[in-house]
Enzyme design. Structure first.
Site, PDB file in Angstrom:
ATOM      1  N   GLU A   1      -4.400   2.980  -0.926  1.00  0.00           N
ATOM      2  CA  GLU A   1      -3.728   1.769  -0.429  1.00  0.00           C
ATOM      3  C   GLU A   1      -2.328   2.124   0.092  1.00  0.00           C
ATOM      4  OE1 GLU A   1      -3.743  -0.914   0.905  1.00  0.00           O
ATOM      5  OE2 GLU A   1      -3.844  -2.601  -0.492  1.00  0.00           O
TER       6      GLU A   1
ATOM      7  N   ASP B   1       1.544  -5.131  -3.744  1.00  0.00           N
ATOM      8  CA  ASP B   1       2.568  -6.162  -3.864  1.00  0.00           C
ATOM      9  C   ASP B   1       2.162  -7.102  -4.992  1.00  0.00           C
ATOM     10  OD1 ASP B   1       4.931  -7.463  -2.921  1.00  0.00           O
ATOM     11  OD2 ASP B   1       3.682  -8.921  -1.873  1.00  0.00           O
TER      12      ASP B   1
ATOM     13  N   THR C   1      -5.038  -8.181  -3.515  1.00  0.00           N
ATOM     14  CA  THR C   1      -5.976  -7.466  -2.635  1.00  0.00           C
ATOM     15  C   THR C   1      -6.709  -6.371  -3.406  1.00  0.00           C
ATOM     16  OG1 THR C   1      -4.436  -7.836  -0.809  1.00  0.00           O
ATOM     17  CG2 THR C   1      -6.131  -6.173  -0.460  1.00  0.00           C
TER      18      THR C   1
ATOM     19  N   ARG D   1       3.493   0.340  13.286  1.00  0.00           N
ATOM     20  CA  ARG D   1       2.635   1.200  12.456  1.00  0.00           C
ATOM     21  C   ARG D   1       2.886   2.682  12.733  1.00  0.00           C
ATOM     22  NH1 ARG D   1      -1.242  -2.048   9.936  1.00  0.00           N
ATOM     23  NH2 ARG D   1      -2.019  -3.801  11.141  1.00  0.00           N
TER      24      ARG D   1
HETATM   25  P1  5GP Z   1      -1.054  -7.671  -2.302  1.00  0.00           P
HETATM   26  O1  5GP Z   1      -2.455  -8.203  -2.259  1.00  0.00           O
HETATM   27  O2  5GP Z   1      -0.838  -6.587  -3.309  1.00  0.00           O
HETATM   28  O3  5GP Z   1      -0.056  -8.783  -2.452  1.00  0.00           O
HETATM   29  O4  5GP Z   1      -0.725  -7.108  -0.868  1.00  0.00           O
HETATM   30  C1  5GP Z   1      -1.250  -5.941  -0.383  1.00  0.00           C
HETATM   31  C2  5GP Z   1      -1.297  -5.952   1.125  1.00  0.00           C
HETATM   32  O5  5GP Z   1      -0.286  -6.779   1.716  1.00  0.00           O
HETATM   33  C3  5GP Z   1      -1.016  -4.559   1.637  1.00  0.00           C
HETATM   34  O6  5GP Z   1      -2.210  -3.855   1.800  1.00  0.00           O
HETATM   35  C4  5GP Z   1      -0.330  -4.818   2.961  1.00  0.00           C
HETATM   36  O7  5GP Z   1      -1.323  -4.956   3.957  1.00  0.00           O
HETATM   37  C5  5GP Z   1       0.349  -6.148   2.796  1.00  0.00           C
HETATM   38  N1  5GP Z   1       1.784  -5.981   2.479  1.00  0.00           N
HETATM   39  C6  5GP Z   1       2.409  -6.207   1.301  1.00  0.00           C
HETATM   40  N2  5GP Z   1       3.716  -5.962   1.373  1.00  0.00           N
HETATM   41  C7  5GP Z   1       3.953  -5.527   2.632  1.00  0.00           C
HETATM   42  C8  5GP Z   1       5.129  -5.082   3.320  1.00  0.00           C
HETATM   43  O8  5GP Z   1       6.259  -5.008   2.803  1.00  0.00           O
HETATM   44  N3  5GP Z   1       4.958  -4.709   4.620  1.00  0.00           N
HETATM   45  C9  5GP Z   1       3.759  -4.755   5.249  1.00  0.00           C
HETATM   46  N4  5GP Z   1       3.720  -4.358   6.529  1.00  0.00           N
HETATM   47  N5  5GP Z   1       2.629  -5.168   4.637  1.00  0.00           N
HETATM   48  C10 5GP Z   1       2.725  -5.541   3.335  1.00  0.00           C
END
Ligand code: 5GP
Length: 184
Positions: free
Chosen positions: A98, A102, A106, A164
């Protein structure tokens, strides 16, 4: 719209060094095995490409893509699969790759989904970990860098599909984490 300021927080040489270390550590931990590395699209594609070139053991790669549902189920952690694996992972050692963890929603979804397919083992590697915002605990075996509560781009990570290609991790001034879809 005002142009956003980009500030480097992890330069390329630090990414390269840490990824070399992760590649060596994973290779040692999986010596004698042939794990399947599963990259979560799209954000992990550059990290995965660099990590596999630091691996010293045989392995396979595959990809999975997910999207969060719309506003109607916000907070439920509901995620849908938009591209499934092309290989069978039953009885295999699986390593999920991954870009950033955050809230954990996911990865929690993906991990549970993959566990239903009876792999021999599942571990998680993330380049970036933003622990402060975690909503669901997910077991992460390998972390590249812990980062503070700021939106980041570069090295596979985007802002509206841009940035990216940046060879470093940068924070974007003015971009709010709260603007993310499942936070609305
Ligand atoms: P989670 O489900 O853990 O909240 O988020 C995971 C997904 O959110 C990551 O795979 C990514 O795609 C997106 N994401 C979370 N934080 C960031 C960030 O600071 N920048 C970007 N570009 N994507 C993020």
């Amino acid at each position: 719209m005002k142009r956003k300021g980009i500030k480097i927080i992890i330069p390329k040489r630090e990414l390269d060094k840490r990824i070399r270390e992760l590649g060596s550590k994973i290779s040692r931990d999986y010596a004698g095995k042939e794990p399947i590395l599963i990259g979560i699209l799209k954000g992990s594609f550059i990290f995965l490409a660099d990590l596999v070139r630091q691996m010293k053991i045989p392995h396979q790669i595959d990809f999975i893509a997910v999207a969060s549902y719309g506003q109607e189920v916000v907070g439920s952690g509901a995620v849908k699969l938009i591209k499934d694996l092309s290989v069978n992972i039953e009885e295999k050692d699986v390593i999920i790759i991954e870009d950033i963890v955050d809230t954990g929603l996911t990865l929690n979804f993906i991990r549970k989904n993959l566990l239903l397919r009876s792999p021999k083992s599942i571990e998680i590697v993330t380049l970036l970990d933003r622990k402060e915002r975690r909503k669901v605990e997910v077991p992460i075996r390998y972390v590249g860098f812990a980062i503070p509560n700021e939106f980041v781009v570069g090295y596979g990570l985007d802002l509206a599909e841009r940035y990216r290609n940046l060879p470093y991790i940068a924070r974007v001034e003015g971009a709010r984490l709260a603007q993310r879809k499942f936070e609305l």
